[in-house]
Design a protein around this motif. Sequence first.
Motif, mmCIF file in Angstrom:
data_model
loop_
_atom_site.group_PDB
_atom_site.id
_atom_site.type_symbol
_atom_site.label_atom_id
_atom_site.label_comp_id
_atom_site.label_asym_id
_atom_site.label_seq_id
_atom_site.Cartn_x
_atom_site.Cartn_y
_atom_site.Cartn_z
ATOM 1 N N GLU A 327 1.776 -3.465 -1.680
ATOM 2 C CA GLU A 327 1.517 -2.712 -3.079
ATOM 3 C C GLU A 327 0.854 -1.302 -3.104
ATOM 4 O O GLU A 327 0.005 -1.086 -2.543
ATOM 5 C CB GLU A 327 0.769 -3.690 -3.744
ATOM 6 C CG GLU A 327 0.329 -3.311 -5.218
ATOM 7 C CD GLU A 327 1.566 -3.121 -6.021
ATOM 8 O OE1 GLU A 327 2.274 -4.223 -6.261
ATOM 9 O OE2 GLU A 327 1.792 -1.972 -6.477
ATOM 10 N N GLY A 328 1.691 -0.332 -3.716
ATOM 11 C CA GLY A 328 1.396 0.841 -3.811
ATOM 12 C C GLY A 328 0.158 1.297 -4.676
ATOM 13 O O GLY A 328 -0.294 2.368 -4.647
ATOM 14 N N ASP A 329 0.449 0.772 -5.884
ATOM 15 C CA ASP A 329 -0.535 0.773 -6.817
ATOM 16 C C ASP A 329 -1.992 0.143 -6.668
ATOM 17 O O ASP A 329 -2.154 -0.923 -6.423
ATOM 18 C CB ASP A 329 0.023 0.606 -8.254
ATOM 19 C CG ASP A 329 -0.874 0.896 -9.342
ATOM 20 O OD1 ASP A 329 -0.893 1.846 -9.840
ATOM 21 O OD2 ASP A 329 -1.429 -0.326 -9.880
ATOM 22 N N LEU A 334 -5.494 -4.267 -6.143
ATOM 23 C CA LEU A 334 -6.924 -4.885 -6.465
ATOM 24 C C LEU A 334 -6.549 -6.524 -7.325
ATOM 25 O O LEU A 334 -7.117 -7.424 -6.912
ATOM 26 C CB LEU A 334 -7.745 -4.152 -7.274
ATOM 27 C CG LEU A 334 -9.091 -4.517 -7.683
ATOM 28 C CD1 LEU A 334 -9.946 -4.777 -6.217
ATOM 29 C CD2 LEU A 334 -9.904 -3.718 -8.413
ATOM 30 N N GLU A 335 -5.837 -6.387 -7.967
ATOM 31 C CA GLU A 335 -5.098 -7.672 -8.792
ATOM 32 C C GLU A 335 -4.768 -8.790 -7.860
ATOM 33 O O GLU A 335 -5.091 -9.957 -7.958
ATOM 34 C CB GLU A 335 -4.331 -7.240 -9.768
ATOM 35 C CG GLU A 335 -4.936 -6.900 -11.210
ATOM 36 C CD GLU A 335 -6.353 -7.618 -11.511
ATOM 37 O OE1 GLU A 335 -6.241 -8.752 -11.426
ATOM 38 O OE2 GLU A 335 -7.288 -6.868 -11.594
ATOM 39 N N LEU A 336 -4.055 -7.935 -6.584
ATOM 40 C CA LEU A 336 -3.301 -9.107 -5.924
ATOM 41 C C LEU A 336 -4.552 -9.979 -4.892
ATOM 42 O O LEU A 336 -4.636 -10.783 -4.848
ATOM 43 C CB LEU A 336 -2.386 -8.461 -4.923
ATOM 44 C CG LEU A 336 -1.003 -8.131 -5.198
ATOM 45 C CD1 LEU A 336 -0.367 -7.378 -4.190
ATOM 46 C CD2 LEU A 336 -0.073 -9.590 -5.349
ATOM 47 N N ASN A 352 -6.691 -4.456 2.180
ATOM 48 C CA ASN A 352 -6.165 -3.232 2.294
ATOM 49 C C ASN A 352 -4.567 -2.995 2.325
ATOM 50 O O ASN A 352 -4.010 -4.013 2.224
ATOM 51 C CB ASN A 352 -6.539 -2.696 3.787
ATOM 52 C CG ASN A 352 -5.906 -3.645 4.989
ATOM 53 O OD1 ASN A 352 -5.632 -4.954 4.891
ATOM 54 N ND2 ASN A 352 -5.426 -2.879 6.233
ATOM 55 N N ARG A 353 -4.135 -1.822 2.248
ATOM 56 C CA ARG A 353 -2.680 -1.545 2.233
ATOM 57 C C ARG A 353 -2.135 -1.234 3.423
ATOM 58 O O ARG A 353 -2.595 -0.678 4.451
ATOM 59 C CB ARG A 353 -2.577 -0.290 1.374
ATOM 60 C CG ARG A 353 -1.154 -0.114 0.962
ATOM 61 C CD ARG A 353 -1.038 1.275 0.061
ATOM 62 N NE ARG A 353 -1.592 0.898 -1.380
ATOM 63 C CZ ARG A 353 -2.358 1.656 -1.861
ATOM 64 N NH1 ARG A 353 -3.116 2.791 -1.290
ATOM 65 N NH2 ARG A 353 -2.858 1.400 -3.184
ATOM 66 N N VAL A 354 -0.780 -1.770 3.710
ATOM 67 C CA VAL A 354 -0.101 -1.673 5.172
ATOM 68 C C VAL A 354 1.499 -1.154 4.485
ATOM 69 O O VAL A 354 1.651 -1.544 3.675
ATOM 70 C CB VAL A 354 -0.125 -2.833 5.717
ATOM 71 C CG1 VAL A 354 -1.403 -3.500 6.429
ATOM 72 C CG2 VAL A 354 0.453 -4.016 5.014
#
Length: 396
Positions: A327-329, A334-336, A352-354
């Motif tokens: 997720e980019g946003d 955070l909601e996820l 974390n973002r991957v």
Amino acid sequence: MSDPLRVVVGISGGIAAYKAVGVAREFVLRGHEVHVVATESALRFVGRPTLEAISRNPVETELFDGVAEVRHVALGQSADLVVVAPATANTLAKLAAGFADDLLGTTILASTAPLVVAPAMHTEMWQNAATRENIATLRRRGVHIVGPASGHLTGNDSGPGRMAEPGEIVDAALAALRPRDLAGRRIVVTAGGTREPLDPVRFLGNRSSGRQGVALAEAASDRGAEVVLIAAHLEVPAPTGVELREVATAEQLREGVLAAAPSADAVVMAAAVADYRPEVVSEAKIKKEQQGDELTLRLVRNPDILAELSASPVEGRVVIGFAAETEGDDAALLELGRAKVARKGCDYLVVNRVGWSEGFATERNAVVIVSRAGDIVTRADGSKREVADAILDLLH
Ligand code: C5P
């Protein structure tokens, strides 16, 4: 950032001395005051002007300079941290025997600060009984040994003996100053990525390198914890001093976790676990001649180990999960995370973002940690080691 430290970087005479410039630079970049003490032979490998420019201080070599100010002990007395990189076989022998025949020797003997040494030498010298005994002596005295790594050496040789990388040395040195605040705790860490076999030669896997989990295991061990590292296909070496249990599939990882968890004070699930596995594992290699132009794989769900563990909480045991999302946003990410921590029921979730170029196989990470209630408890952005320390701070 933490308060600036007065760091003595001792450099002895091996070819890896050129990498000591990187060690001095890394300390300076992290805001610390660096004083280089180089042996005569170190200065044959790397120039004094380079070291002075990088450390922003004069480079000391001479025992008989500044005698009136008792310089030969002053640097050691005032140091917060002493790092010797590279430490040659000769320097290790001198340290073990307590020699004080040069400025590096007197500085070290006069210091009560943590001493961190990064050995570098040819494999035969590293494996020689004399060196092994010197290392054992130094370890017994509480000296922190970083590396050596295995890899290319001077000439055509390769094997154990290569100096650890500057960033790794600086991380380990700063870790040596940390209190052993996790002493007596037993921590289980999962790391790497599971692989689900399709046939004897193929698998379904993921891009996790295991770096974040290994950094967690290493940090926990440095902070005094007893660590069990359940590792699936690490691309980086497991840290020394942890109990390594290697697994391949999600099912094996589950067995490993369920066996180690009952006696653990914390379980940190950094591994990327396959959510699905092939329903059937072919005994023989799947052949395109038999399959034709299309091949359909039927996958079945793997058990969710984190959810299973969290469903049977143990008083005093903390369970920490990870969520790697594309997720980019930020707000949606955070909601996820919030939804996942509620679904899994773990105490904390490290989000974390991957992506194609983010998260995997990199040296850095940026995370948000949410509690089971969905509150943001910490954000951490830095080396995987720094992120690991922020995660372990949750166990206080
Ligand atoms: O659901 P998701 O795969 O995003 O969850 C990630 C977290 O759950 C990680 O901590 C991972 O180790 C754990 N996990 C698990 N068992 C699975 C899949 C993920 O324990 N089958």
